[in-house]
Scaffold this active site. Sequence first.
Site: not given
Lengths: 412, 412
Positions: B12, B145, B189-191, B246, B298-300
């Site tokens: 990613g 992450d 984000m961050g599963r 998330e 957008l955070q990445r």
Amino acid sequence: MKKNVIVAQSGGPTVAINASLAGVVDAVVKSDLYDTVYGSINGILGIINNRLLNLSKKNNEISNFIDTLKISPAMYLGSCRYKLPDYEDDDAVYTYIFHQFEKMNIGAFFYIGGNDSMDTVLKLSHYGNQIGSDIRIIGIPKTIDNDLCITDHTPGYGSAAKYVASSILEIAHDTYIYSVKSVTIVEIMGRDAGWLTAAAALARNSYNTAPHLIYLPESPFDQNKFIEDVKYELSRRNNVIIAVSEGIRDKDGNYFSASKPTSDQFGHAQLSGAGKCLEYFIKESINVKVRSIELNVLQRCAAHIASLTDIEESFSLGCEAVICAEKGISGYMLIINRVSNSPYNITIDTADIKNIANNAKTIPKEWINKQGNDIMPELYEYMSPLITGEVTISYANGLPQYLPIDHLNPVN
Amino acid sequence: MKKNVIVAQSGGPTVAINASLAGVVDAVVKSDLYDTVYGSINGILGIINNRLLNLSKKNNEISNFIDTLKISPAMYLGSCRYKLPDYEDDDAVYTYIFHQFEKMNIGAFFYIGGNDSMDTVLKLSHYGNQIGSDIRIIGIPKTIDNDLCITDHTPGYGSAAKYVASSILEIAHDTYIYSVKSVTIVEIMGRDAGWLTAAAALARNSYNTAPHLIYLPESPFDQNKFIEDVKYELSRRNNVIIAVSEGIRDKDGNYFSASKPTSDQFGHAQLSGAGKCLEYFIKESINVKVRSIELNVLQRCAAHIASLTDIEESFSLGCEAVICAEKGISGYMLIINRVSNSPYNITIDTADIKNIANNAKTIPKEWINKQGNDIMPELYEYMSPLITGEVTISYANGLPQYLPIDHLNPVN
């Protein structure tokens, strides 16, 4: 004896509304006619509830206060969604407001806001006329939606447009890295007018062709035509990026959003927006990776990427409002006239508030392409100068330094 | 005779992954051992499909190329999600890759990526060892992450964390303007790891207490406890802002997202995330205005607000990777050691790839509060230096100027 002034902010936030407030404060500080500038907390409600903030700082503090206020997002004085009753039905609140004005020796009241706020300006100035008050009532426009009449554009729009265009460009970089076919839908604010969604087109440059499709509330949205459009774009490129207004609707005026079921399969009172609807449509019809992105409130509060043109114009409008009040103008809103586009040049003028309040300006039909899926070059030329220039933001510990707003959010 | 090198990017996107690429290019340009640096398009697939870009520019172009590459978002060389087979099962692709290496006189291969990409580095270096190849295979970490083992933190995390913190601060400004009670949920984000969601806490400053609640995948999420938390916060303040990963899950490990029905009322294969789930929970239980915001890609990719610390470290890792290859190191990944926190000081080192690939690092329990709804000061101290410093971005016509990537997205 010098008079005082009150200023307030109302409606939804923008990145430039504090710049107009800073302009008012700056002009009052420099005024020979006016003394103290009071900020009314939470719009007109601050006058009613007696929540007023003295914004006239000491000499050694004022310059830093104005500079930081100018680039701080949202509303330093807070907002409200309060609509004044007709004074013919009930004039109690009007009596109280003008009583407060007299008590505080107020010479002028400035209301920075959008459509609804201009309704307040209209009503207050009518009432003032009727009781023979000489207090100047002046409107200063703001809205990311750019839907106010008569003014060429509205303060706050340019910064939101810059955020939208920059975000689309960055999303394009993010999207182009994969060689698998994909569709990315970006939902942009603007329930009735497509100005902000159209700004997505400003992301196009020498190497970026996105957005490849643009859907605006001004053109009736047809689900079948949409799927055809997407299939055609997918036949031409790997990664299709679509800009869609939250306010798209079908030919009968039904919105593709909120609680309207998007289909039998996914229906049942979905609390999703237009972007999610389009995502579902594609998932049902085309075997392709698809994602939707809602830009959400950041498009109206990301002050760190504000348009310098927008901030400077908003500041000037605040200053000019004070000068107009000094000249005895009342019941008017400040407007922007575009003198020329290249080089970009504007003048600031005033317009009678009765021609502005409760009207809305949408994109002219001739600035949208015939297929209703893109904009025409004239609209690009209109928008382009409004996003130019960058503000200088100070950072501390990695965070933008804005003006503290703890006076708005008391913790028990 | 000088050897050439190949570099590729995988997984990613982040805002800093091109800075590591710029570091590799810069170090090869200055190298006495290496000649041309080739970029493999779409990760390792570029070698297999013979899509290689010569990144060694002429002298008068290289400096501008490196400077712009360093601050451009996503991946200049594109990405892939390709996983190499075990060479014991099928070595055909390995034979081909090393044949290409020989043909192009390659002395080193650099792979910039996350967990899956380090699996590729591990397999290629094992295979290389087995056939007696002296080609250096080196991994350069990246992931927003922050979940790679052994390294103190990962390139790309600091910039994403800065975006998250700045966005939460701007959302707070946007939210505090109304005096009516409200809850705003921000999904980050961050599963499987909560590092990026935890960065929301960096938004707290002298006047901003948001986020008031933080929910991470590391702590089991309890719906009833959540409603209690929100009610308590609403009793203390008007506007409650919540940061949620998330990847939150219940005590049995079930995610609150994707196609899991959130409740009977709103169920039926909702395509919504954790933020929307929490929005529904509140709507069902508390009579309050509630909204959810998904920060999304957008955070990445928001390179315009990258962390200078992150970009400079990522660049250095790229340079050091080349120096390691020159020293004969292979089968290793570059890592960051934190020497001290105040003042913040790091060294760059290497670690054997077999200890990194296919493992993941989550937040230690002692860095999360007992109630599982906030972080501990130790985590704040860990994150804080990583978002400091700002990059200088050039703008043209109001848009950030990044390196063109039209080589990634051919239009027919």
